[in-house]
Design a protein around this motif. Structure first.
Motif, PDB file in Angstrom:
ATOM      1  N   GLY A  24       0.817  -1.200   0.000  1.00 45.25           N
ATOM      2  CA  GLY A  24       0.000   0.000   0.000  1.00 45.25           C
ATOM      3  C   GLY A  24       0.851   1.250   0.000  1.00 45.25           C
ATOM      4  N   SER A  25       0.176   2.361   0.131  1.00 49.91           N
ATOM      5  CA  SER A  25       0.879   3.635   0.205  1.00 49.91           C
ATOM      6  C   SER A  25       0.297   4.437   1.360  1.00 49.91           C
ATOM      7  N   LYS A  26       1.021   5.453   1.767  1.00 50.19           N
ATOM      8  CA  LYS A  26       0.582   6.329   2.845  1.00 50.19           C
ATOM      9  C   LYS A  26       0.342   7.720   2.288  1.00 50.19           C
ATOM     10  N   LYS A  27      -0.569   8.438   2.933  1.00 45.33           N
ATOM     11  CA  LYS A  27      -0.874   9.808   2.536  1.00 45.33           C
ATOM     12  C   LYS A  27       0.185  10.744   3.125  1.00 45.33           C
ATOM     13  N   VAL A  28       0.714  11.610   2.298  1.00 40.16           N
ATOM     14  CA  VAL A  28       1.716  12.577   2.741  1.00 40.16           C
ATOM     15  C   VAL A  28       1.043  13.608   3.643  1.00 40.16           C
ATOM     16  N   LYS A  29       1.665  13.874   4.769  1.00 40.47           N
ATOM     17  CA  LYS A  29       1.154  14.861   5.724  1.00 40.47           C
ATOM     18  C   LYS A  29       1.977  16.138   5.634  1.00 40.47           C
ATOM     19  N   THR A  30       1.441  17.191   6.209  1.00 39.60           N
ATOM     20  CA  THR A  30       2.104  18.493   6.187  1.00 39.60           C
ATOM     21  C   THR A  30       2.518  18.892   7.599  1.00 39.60           C
ATOM     22  N   THR A  31       3.321  19.945   7.690  1.00 37.48           N
ATOM     23  CA  THR A  31       3.689  20.439   9.012  1.00 37.48           C
ATOM     24  C   THR A  31       2.452  20.962   9.748  1.00 37.48           C
ATOM     25  N   LYS A  32       1.483  21.465   8.998  1.00 40.39           N
ATOM     26  CA  LYS A  32       0.236  21.916   9.621  1.00 40.39           C
ATOM     27  C   LYS A  32      -0.481  20.731  10.270  1.00 40.39           C
ATOM     28  N   ASP A  33      -0.519  19.587   9.578  1.00 40.26           N
ATOM     29  CA  ASP A  33      -1.113  18.365  10.149  1.00 40.26           C
ATOM     30  C   ASP A  33      -0.357  17.959  11.416  1.00 40.26           C
ATOM     31  N   PHE A  34       0.967  18.031  11.356  1.00 44.13           N
ATOM     32  CA  PHE A  34       1.820  17.628  12.476  1.00 44.13           C
ATOM     33  C   PHE A  34       1.585  18.521  13.694  1.00 44.13           C
ATOM     34  N   THR A  35       1.617  19.825  13.492  1.00 41.36           N
ATOM     35  CA  THR A  35       1.452  20.730  14.626  1.00 41.36           C
ATOM     36  C   THR A  35       0.033  20.675  15.196  1.00 41.36           C
ATOM     37  N   ALA A  36      -0.957  20.455  14.342  1.00 40.22           N
ATOM     38  CA  ALA A  36      -2.338  20.329  14.835  1.00 40.22           C
ATOM     39  C   ALA A  36      -2.475  19.097  15.723  1.00 40.22           C
ATOM     40  N   LEU A  37      -1.901  17.978  15.292  1.00 36.75           N
ATOM     41  CA  LEU A  37      -1.961  16.770  16.108  1.00 36.75           C
ATOM     42  C   LEU A  37      -1.171  16.967  17.401  1.00 36.75           C
ATOM     43  N   ALA A  38      -0.016  17.595  17.303  1.00 35.90           N
ATOM     44  CA  ALA A  38       0.789  17.867  18.495  1.00 35.90           C
ATOM     45  C   ALA A  38      -0.012  18.685  19.506  1.00 35.90           C
ATOM     46  N   ASN A  39      -0.731  19.684  19.029  1.00 39.61           N
ATOM     47  CA  ASN A  39      -1.562  20.505  19.919  1.00 39.61           C
ATOM     48  C   ASN A  39      -2.645  19.666  20.588  1.00 39.61           C
ATOM     49  N   SER A  40      -3.228  18.723  19.853  1.00 45.15           N
ATOM     50  CA  SER A  40      -4.265  17.872  20.444  1.00 45.15           C
ATOM     51  C   SER A  40      -3.686  16.934  21.503  1.00 45.15           C
ATOM     52  N   TYR A  41      -2.385  16.660  21.437  1.00 45.04           N
ATOM     53  CA  TYR A  41      -1.693  15.849  22.447  1.00 45.04           C
ATOM     54  C   TYR A  41      -1.092  16.721  23.557  1.00 45.04           C
ATOM     55  N   ASN A  42      -1.402  18.004  23.535  1.00 47.83           N
ATOM     56  CA  ASN A  42      -0.847  18.963  24.495  1.00 47.83           C
ATOM     57  C   ASN A  42       0.679  19.010  24.465  1.00 47.83           C
ATOM     58  N   LEU A  43       1.226  18.884  23.275  1.00 51.36           N
ATOM     59  CA  LEU A  43       2.671  18.989  23.085  1.00 51.36           C
ATOM     60  C   LEU A  43       3.009  20.401  22.623  1.00 51.36           C
ATOM     61  N   SER A  44       4.139  20.890  23.050  1.00 53.17           N
ATOM     62  CA  SER A  44       4.646  22.159  22.528  1.00 53.17           C
ATOM     63  C   SER A  44       5.288  21.873  21.180  1.00 53.17           C
ATOM     64  N   THR A  45       5.326  22.866  20.301  1.00 53.03           N
ATOM     65  CA  THR A  45       5.976  22.689  19.004  1.00 53.03           C
ATOM     66  C   THR A  45       6.990  23.800  18.780  1.00 53.03           C
ATOM     67  N   GLN A  46       7.999  23.457  18.001  1.00 53.00           N
ATOM     68  CA  GLN A  46       9.021  24.439  17.665  1.00 53.00           C
ATOM     69  C   GLN A  46       9.445  24.238  16.214  1.00 53.00           C
ATOM     70  N   ASN A  47       9.541  25.337  15.486  1.00 54.09           N
ATOM     71  CA  ASN A  47      10.050  25.314  14.123  1.00 54.09           C
ATOM     72  C   ASN A  47      11.570  25.233  14.206  1.00 54.09           C
ATOM     73  N   VAL A  48      12.148  24.096  13.837  1.00 56.69           N
ATOM     74  CA  VAL A  48      13.596  23.928  13.930  1.00 56.69           C
ATOM     75  C   VAL A  48      14.303  24.244  12.613  1.00 56.69           C
ATOM     76  N   LYS A  49      13.551  24.503  11.577  1.00 55.13           N
ATOM     77  CA  LYS A  49      14.158  24.898  10.306  1.00 55.13           C
ATOM     78  C   LYS A  49      14.943  26.191  10.505  1.00 55.13           C
ATOM     79  N   GLU A  50      14.312  27.146  11.140  1.00 49.56           N
ATOM     80  CA  GLU A  50      14.941  28.455  11.327  1.00 49.56           C
ATOM     81  C   GLU A  50      16.089  28.409  12.329  1.00 49.56           C
ATOM     82  N   SER A  51      15.931  27.639  13.397  1.00 44.90           N
ATOM     83  CA  SER A  51      16.948  27.651  14.455  1.00 44.90           C
ATOM     84  C   SER A  51      18.099  26.679  14.219  1.00 44.90           C
ATOM     85  N   GLN A  52      17.828  25.503  13.664  1.00 46.15           N
ATOM     86  CA  GLN A  52      18.878  24.491  13.513  1.00 46.15           C
ATOM     87  C   GLN A  52      19.310  24.252  12.074  1.00 46.15           C
TER      88      GLN A  52
END
Length: 155
Positions: A24-52
């Motif tokens: 099978g194949s998997k559906k490609v997700k976006t950073t928006k999908d990732f951060t939205a799910l992280a928020n639902s898990y009460n996780l903090s998020t950080q954009n590491v592209k800019e910093s690292q």
């Protein structure tokens, strides 16, 4: 052995091979999908592209979701080739950390690869889908939390 029994065994092997190779194949997700799910898990998020990774043009987007106990990372890269190379590099790093007692699962589908390893008290997971990948290397005690997040994310 009867002819029907042989056919049944061959058919079973073919079906199991199909199921275990992850055709099978998997559906490609976006950073928006990732951060939205992280928020639902009460996780903090950080954009590491800019910093690292500001000077790394192959990384288009990168986010880390975290709490006091564990973190999980998500990246969008410039190409499938780059993502595959990063996947392979991280799998080799994981394999290099294997202890005498470990278990792993490696899967491959049309547009994805995944590898997870439990060893030396750590749970390690990476999954590449097209030009994206998700990565975790956490204490084994948080394995279920990370697995739940990954499953809900679809990777």
């Amino acid at each position: 052995m009867s002819k029907f029994k042989k056919i049944g065994i061959i058919l079973t092997v073919v079906v199991l091979t199909f199921l275990l190779t992850g055709c099978g194949s998997k559906k490609v997700k976006t950073t928006k999908d990732f951060t939205a799910l992280a928020n639902s898990y009460n996780l903090s998020t950080q954009n590491v592209k800019e910093s690292q990774y500001a000077s790394d043009d192959s990384i288009k987007e990168g986010y880390v979701a975290y709490n006091n106990n564990w973190q999980i990372e998500f990246y969008v890269l410039d190409s499938v080739k780059t993502a595959s190379s990063n996947f392979d590099t991280n799998v080799e790093i994981f394999k290099g950390s294997k202890g005498s007692t470990s278990s792993y699962v490696e899967l491959e589908g049309k547009n994805y690869n995944s590898y997870n390893l439990i060893s030396n008290g750590q749970y390690m997971y990476i999954c590449r889908v097209d030009n994206t990948f998700i990565y975790a290397n956490v204490s084994e005690e948080y394995k279920d939390d990370v697995k739940s997040f990954i499953k809900e994310f679809g990777y």
